[in-house]
Design a protein around this motif. Structure first.
Motif, PDB file in Angstrom:
ATOM      1  N   ASN A 551     -14.567   7.081  13.247  1.00  0.00           N
ATOM      2  CA  ASN A 551     -14.673   6.800  12.425  1.00  0.00           C
ATOM      3  C   ASN A 551     -15.356   7.020  11.609  1.00  0.00           C
ATOM      4  N   THR A 552     -15.799   8.192  10.465  1.00  0.00           N
ATOM      5  CA  THR A 552     -15.718   8.294   9.399  1.00  0.00           C
ATOM      6  C   THR A 552     -17.126   7.700   8.417  1.00  0.00           C
ATOM      7  N   ASP A 553     -15.901   5.879   8.239  1.00  0.00           N
ATOM      8  CA  ASP A 553     -16.442   5.644   7.175  1.00  0.00           C
ATOM      9  C   ASP A 553     -17.448   4.604   7.116  1.00  0.00           C
ATOM     10  N   ALA A 554     -18.625   4.991   5.537  1.00  0.00           N
ATOM     11  CA  ALA A 554     -19.791   4.750   6.134  1.00  0.00           C
ATOM     12  C   ALA A 554     -19.924   3.129   5.553  1.00  0.00           C
ATOM     13  N   ILE A 555     -18.826   2.191   5.328  1.00  0.00           N
ATOM     14  CA  ILE A 555     -19.203   1.001   5.354  1.00  0.00           C
ATOM     15  C   ILE A 555     -18.658   0.201   6.834  1.00  0.00           C
ATOM     16  N   ASP A 556     -17.688   1.176   7.627  1.00  0.00           N
ATOM     17  CA  ASP A 556     -16.904   0.751   9.033  1.00  0.00           C
ATOM     18  C   ASP A 556     -18.472   0.519   9.744  1.00  0.00           C
ATOM     19  N   ARG A 557     -18.939   2.326   9.469  1.00  0.00           N
ATOM     20  CA  ARG A 557     -19.980   2.762  10.519  1.00  0.00           C
ATOM     21  C   ARG A 557     -21.099   1.576  10.288  1.00  0.00           C
ATOM     22  N   LEU A 558     -21.231   0.531   9.202  1.00  0.00           N
ATOM     23  CA  LEU A 558     -22.387   0.040   9.406  1.00  0.00           C
ATOM     24  C   LEU A 558     -22.674  -1.073  10.569  1.00  0.00           C
ATOM     25  N   LYS A 559     -21.315  -1.255  10.287  1.00  0.00           N
ATOM     26  CA  LYS A 559     -21.318  -2.503  11.796  1.00  0.00           C
ATOM     27  C   LYS A 559     -21.491  -1.539  13.569  1.00  0.00           C
ATOM     28  N   ILE A 560     -20.665  -0.084  13.772  1.00  0.00           N
ATOM     29  CA  ILE A 560     -21.028   0.175  14.947  1.00  0.00           C
ATOM     30  C   ILE A 560     -22.172   0.605  14.993  1.00  0.00           C
ATOM     31  N   GLN A 561     -23.266   1.838  13.889  1.00  0.00           N
ATOM     32  CA  GLN A 561     -24.470   1.978  14.324  1.00  0.00           C
ATOM     33  C   GLN A 561     -25.150   0.681  14.499  1.00  0.00           C
ATOM     34  N   TYR A 562     -24.773  -0.318  13.942  1.00  0.00           N
ATOM     35  CA  TYR A 562     -25.910  -1.468  13.274  1.00  0.00           C
ATOM     36  C   TYR A 562     -25.770  -2.182  15.630  1.00  0.00           C
ATOM     37  N   GLY A 563     -24.768  -1.678  15.919  1.00  0.00           N
ATOM     38  CA  GLY A 563     -24.046  -2.349  17.615  1.00  0.00           C
ATOM     39  C   GLY A 563     -24.880  -1.493  18.405  1.00  0.00           C
ATOM     40  N   THR A 564     -24.683  -0.055  18.006  1.00  0.00           N
ATOM     41  CA  THR A 564     -25.716   0.925  19.095  1.00  0.00           C
ATOM     42  C   THR A 564     -26.874   0.834  18.631  1.00  0.00           C
ATOM     43  N   SER A 565     -27.116   0.411  18.235  1.00  0.00           N
ATOM     44  CA  SER A 565     -28.715   0.506  17.705  1.00  0.00           C
ATOM     45  C   SER A 565     -29.866  -0.879  18.866  1.00  0.00           C
ATOM     46  N   PHE A 566     -29.125  -1.571  19.330  1.00  0.00           N
ATOM     47  CA  PHE A 566     -29.562  -2.561  20.320  1.00  0.00           C
ATOM     48  C   PHE A 566     -30.129  -1.487  21.322  1.00  0.00           C
ATOM     49  N   GLY A 567     -28.903  -0.555  21.435  1.00  0.00           N
ATOM     50  CA  GLY A 567     -29.522  -0.471  23.572  1.00  0.00           C
ATOM     51  C   GLY A 567     -29.900   1.366  23.310  1.00  0.00           C
ATOM     52  N   TYR A 568     -29.862   2.131  21.917  1.00  0.00           N
ATOM     53  CA  TYR A 568     -29.600   3.052  22.021  1.00  0.00           C
ATOM     54  C   TYR A 568     -30.434   3.831  20.754  1.00  0.00           C
ATOM     55  N   PRO A 569     -31.001   5.189  20.926  1.00  0.00           N
ATOM     56  CA  PRO A 569     -31.800   5.287  19.317  1.00  0.00           C
ATOM     57  C   PRO A 569     -31.477   5.719  18.468  1.00  0.00           C
ATOM     58  N   VAL A 570     -31.643   5.929  17.191  1.00  0.00           N
ATOM     59  CA  VAL A 570     -30.874   6.629  16.224  1.00  0.00           C
ATOM     60  C   VAL A 570     -30.620   7.773  16.932  1.00  0.00           C
ATOM     61  N   ASN A 571     -31.425   8.532  16.981  1.00  0.00           N
ATOM     62  CA  ASN A 571     -31.367  10.643  16.999  1.00  0.00           C
ATOM     63  C   ASN A 571     -30.570  10.645  18.147  1.00  0.00           C
ATOM     64  N   ASN A 582     -11.121   7.781   3.196  1.00  0.00           N
ATOM     65  CA  ASN A 582     -11.577   7.944   4.631  1.00  0.00           C
ATOM     66  C   ASN A 582     -10.662   8.196   4.700  1.00  0.00           C
ATOM     67  N   HIS A 583     -10.332   9.244   5.705  1.00  0.00           N
ATOM     68  CA  HIS A 583      -8.772   9.886   6.434  1.00  0.00           C
ATOM     69  C   HIS A 583      -8.866   8.890   7.923  1.00  0.00           C
ATOM     70  N   GLN A 584      -9.771   8.235   8.020  1.00  0.00           N
ATOM     71  CA  GLN A 584      -9.559   6.956   9.043  1.00  0.00           C
ATOM     72  C   GLN A 584      -9.323   5.488   7.896  1.00  0.00           C
ATOM     73  N   ASN A 585      -9.300   4.816   7.437  1.00  0.00           N
ATOM     74  CA  ASN A 585      -9.205   3.957   6.071  1.00  0.00           C
ATOM     75  C   ASN A 585      -8.932   3.948   5.090  1.00  0.00           C
ATOM     76  N   GLY A 586      -8.832   5.161   4.897  1.00  0.00           N
ATOM     77  CA  GLY A 586      -8.626   5.154   2.411  1.00  0.00           C
ATOM     78  C   GLY A 586      -9.810   5.139   2.513  1.00  0.00           C
ATOM     79  N   ARG A 587     -10.866   3.932   2.834  1.00  0.00           N
ATOM     80  CA  ARG A 587     -11.681   3.579   1.524  1.00  0.00           C
ATOM     81  C   ARG A 587     -12.083   5.198   0.601  1.00  0.00           C
ATOM     82  N   ILE A 588     -12.695   4.625  -0.275  1.00  0.00           N
ATOM     83  CA  ILE A 588     -13.226   5.359  -1.335  1.00  0.00           C
ATOM     84  C   ILE A 588     -15.317   3.874  -0.958  1.00  0.00           C
ATOM     85  N   THR A 589     -15.879   5.906  -1.443  1.00  0.00           N
ATOM     86  CA  THR A 589     -17.255   5.066  -1.787  1.00  0.00           C
ATOM     87  C   THR A 589     -18.119   6.059  -1.867  1.00  0.00           C
ATOM     88  N   PRO A 590     -18.744   6.245  -2.489  1.00  0.00           N
ATOM     89  CA  PRO A 590     -19.594   6.956  -2.887  1.00  0.00           C
ATOM     90  C   PRO A 590     -20.709   8.362  -2.308  1.00  0.00           C
TER      91      PRO A 590
END
Ligand code: GLA
Length: 731
Positions: A551-571, A582-590
């Motif tokens: 899922n490359t949608d920036a808005i869904d990614r906020l939750k995915i990356q947030y959850g991931t950050s609890f146990g894993y480094p950003v890099n 977006n190809h996964q959910n059709g959302r348009i983001t700037p």
């Protein structure tokens, strides 16, 4: 000294900078757990071992007529099934006579500086000055099972790493039916919650917090890999623990296969937590002298909330889990052609995309799925790791040269563990995949799973991958896995050892990865499994970064990356800017917002730059320059979550990176809903030096003011708008 044995109290004391862990060799040689929590000075804590008689909680024979000494009540260090402890157990052994009882007593222990490697398994590592290890040997005198409990202490990161080795010292065979890594009993008075990270394909690691209730709560995987569905990282915490206050315990499993994480609140209001390889379809037979090594669990305690807990995981992984050249240096900004072309590409099209990307500053071009065999869709080709010269007409080496001429590195996609029925590999070796005899098997994405427990399979894959990697200047590999295991049966093992296949699969995978990184130490590996389906500490030992989600949608990614950050480094989190809708959910983001979100990861692109307008290309160029200038701050800085991305109707999500010396920080903010008649948002920065002055845009604020009073954010109008604010110390 991080580890100490007090001869007179018979207590083991493990200490990190902020935590203490204590256990005791108790009556009859049982090993009891005393305490794990905030660091305290050494004291005899045996008063915590309350011997309370409970009806229906029996007593070991040696206790004689004492009805108060019960293994069902006392906090144990490594619980076993069958000897009167009815809580969830860490170990279940089938003895040669069919009985299921194990009874472990203390035998000996050793303490040493450093940490030994785990044969065939990923593991944290450190020098003698960085980590200290305690191994306690327990033994069952009747069945001859020896159990070595290992505790490695990284003081600086508040980490206690546990693993267990089970050795059959008897003349007869034993069968392990459950061999978890660890057990942890808390007799603390606090009400506790468990936090897990659940999800599905393209929506991984969604944080969920639940209070414990009597009985068991568990998450796990029987999919053959750690999975999108539950991550092998969980947190136990007090009810009131938040980002910056309260007690919490993290447990992360350094393993990429089936797992179980289970917590039980029992009749005595005690909490038991166990973690290890799932016992469904697991058994391991140990003949005389044979042993079984469990993977390790990384336990971290914080008395200062989740930020501190995550920070310890981040720093520990960056220095003591991730390996290779890319551990410490900036990873190249990449462009991947998957969402740009899917299977529809040839060498010219790829070079076209790379050319445009190189002009904007992209550093690595990754050729994704579709370059090999007859792979023009997902029905065919997996297993045939030979370049398709109908698509790559100039050949791999020339393609790579052309990309290198553009000043870019070249990377390539593999999915080694899989095979399509329509492939030369399957036609030649139909027996190489996992399949139950006389059954047709289970297709998933039109593919079967290779039996990675077989040596000939690993050798074949190594030879093919080796040949491709040697044939051109390849500097990056994306290692994918796009289905889960089913029909788990290996033709090479006898019926009574089929329960070993899941684990042997993972060992085969690790062996293959190890051989590849040993031969090609400079290649950057990115793990992947339909996005983040195998995002675990085990894979990070081989692949310093993992594609976080399909899922490359920036808005869904906020939750995915947030959850991931609890146990894993950003890099470690693969994150790309992709096309809109977006190809996964059709959302348009700037486009700028997509950039801000991808910068909270490894950063790259996954779209056809040649189709972008000049204005968009200008934005991309700027994003790349911005990322380059903040790359070290993002990868090595202290990461702070400034909002809760999982909150219902969340209005904005913000996070921050602070340089180690606190001279610089970067705040990122994404507004999810535009607000009419807006109330101002005042955001409190974190981690700054209260005494330093910082230049924020055109004004100067003290760290103290920014952290305690906060900064008024600019008002944003429109959908999904965002900004970054970079601040620097003002002398
Ligand atoms: C998986 C990956 C994608 C892409 C495709 C190719 O889904 O997560 O990024 O590589 O496979 O088939």
């Amino acid at each position: 000294m991080a580890i100490y044995f007090n001869e007179s109290t018979r207590q083991f004391i493990l200490r990190t900078d902020s935590s203490s862990y204590q256990m005791q060799i108790g009556k009859f040689g049982y090993l009891f757990h005393l305490y794990y929590g905030k660091r305290v000075e050494e004291m005899d804590l045996s008063y915590l071992l309350r011997e309370v008689g409970r009806a229906f909680s029996g007593n070991p024979y040696e206790a004689g007529m004492d009805r108060n000494f019960s293994l069902d009540v006392l906090p144990q260090e490594y619980s076993t099934f069958g000897n009167g402890d009815y809580r969830t157990s860490a170990l279940m052994v089938k003895n040669v006579d069919g009985s299921m009882e194990t009874d472990l007593r203390y035998q000996s222990h050793r303490i040493y500086k450093g940490k030994e490697k785990l044969k065939g398994l990923p593991a944290t590592y450190g020098e003698e000055t960085e980590v200290e290890t305690l191994v306690i040997t327990l033994e069952d005198k009747v069945n001859g099972l020896q159990v070595d409990l290992s505790y490695s202490v990284f003081e600086k990161y508040d980490a206690i790493i546990r693993s267990t080795k089970l050795i059959n010292t008897s003349e007869q065979s034993l069968t392990l039916e459950r061999a978890l890594t660890m057990c942890m009993d808390y007799s603390c008075p606090d009400k506790m919650d468990i936090i897990t990270f659940y999800g599905r394909h393209a929506m991984e690691r969604q944080l969920e917090r639940t209070p414990l209730r009597h009985g068991k709560i568990s998450v796990g995987s029987v999919r053959g890999c750690s999975s999108h569905h539950y991550n092998p990282m969980v947190i136990l915490c007090n009810h009131d623990t938040g980002e910056d206050y309260g007690a919490c315990y993290g447990f992360s499993f350094v393993y990429s296969g089936n797992f179980l994480a289970e917590v039980e609140l029992d009749q005595s209001e005690q909490v038991r937590f166990v973690m290890g390889i799932a016992d469904e379809n697991f058994s391991f037979s140990l003949k005389k002298g044979e042993s079984f090594q469990t993977p390790e669990v990384i336990g971290i305690y914080s008395s200062e909330g989740f930020h501190k807990l995550s920070s310890c995981y981040h720093h520990l992984y960056r220095k003591h889990l991730i390996r290779g050249k890319y551990r410490d240096i900036r990873r190249p900004i990449l462009i991947n052609n998957w969402e740009a072309t899917y299977f529809d590409f040839d060498d010219e099209k790829l070079i076209g995309i790379a050319k445009e990307a190189s002009k904007l500053g992209v550093e690595l071009f990754v050729m994704d799925d579709g370059w090999f065999g007859k792979r023009n869709d997902d029905l065919t080709g997996l297993g045939d790791w030979i370049v398709n010269t109908e698509k790559i007409k100039c050949g791999l080496s020339k393609l790579c040269e052309s990309i290198n001429h553009l000043g870019m590195k070249f990377g390539i996609w593999f999915e080694p563990e899989m095979v399509n029925e329509d492939s030369d590999l399957y036609r030649a070796h139909p027996d190489w995949c996992l399949k139950t005899p006389s059954r047709m098997g289970n297709r998933s994405r039109y593919q079967f799973v290779l039996d990675m427990s077989r040596k000939e399979v690993i050798d074949y894959l190594y030879e093919r991958i080796y040949a491709i990697l040697k044939s051109a200047n390849i500097e990056y590999v994306k290692w994918d896995m796009n289905r889960h295991l089913a029909n788990v049966y290996s033709r090479t093992l006898p019926p009574e050892r089929q329960g070993e296949v899941y684990h042997r699969y993972v060992l085969g995978l690790y062996e293959l990865l190890e051989r590849i990184i040993t031969e090609f130490p400079d290649i950057l590996l990115e793990g992947c499994s339909g996005g983040g389906g195998r995002f675990d500490a085990g894979m990070l030992y081989y692949t310093p970064q993992i594609w976080c989600s399909d899922n490359t949608d920036a808005i869904d990614r906020l939750k995915i990356q947030y959850g991931t950050s609890f146990g894993y480094p950003v890099n470690t989190m693969g994150a790309h800017v992709s096309a809109c809708p977006n190809h996964q959910n059709g959302r348009i983001t700037p486009l700028p917002t997509r950039g801000v979100v991808a910068m909270a990861g490894t950063f790259g692109y996954e779209l056809d730059i040649s189709k972008m307008t000049e204005e968009e290309k200008g934005i991309v160029k700027e994003q790349i320059e911005t990322f380059k200038s903040y790359a070290d701050l993002i990868a090595q800085g202290e990461y702070y979550r400034l909002s809760n991305a999982m909150e219902e109707n969340v209005f904005y999500v913000a996070w921050e990176f602070v340089k180690e010396d606190k001279t610089e920080a970067l705040l990122s903010y994404v507004q999810i809903h535009p607000q009419t008649n807006l109330l101002y948002v005042r955001i409190r920065w974190k981690g700054l030096d209260p005494r330093k002055n910082y230049k924020v845009e055109k004004e100067v604020y003290s760290g103290e003011v920014l952290m305690n009073i906060g900064y008024l954010l600019p008002v944003l109008q429109g959908d999904y708008r965002s900004f970054q604010i970079h601040i620097q110390e003002q002398a």
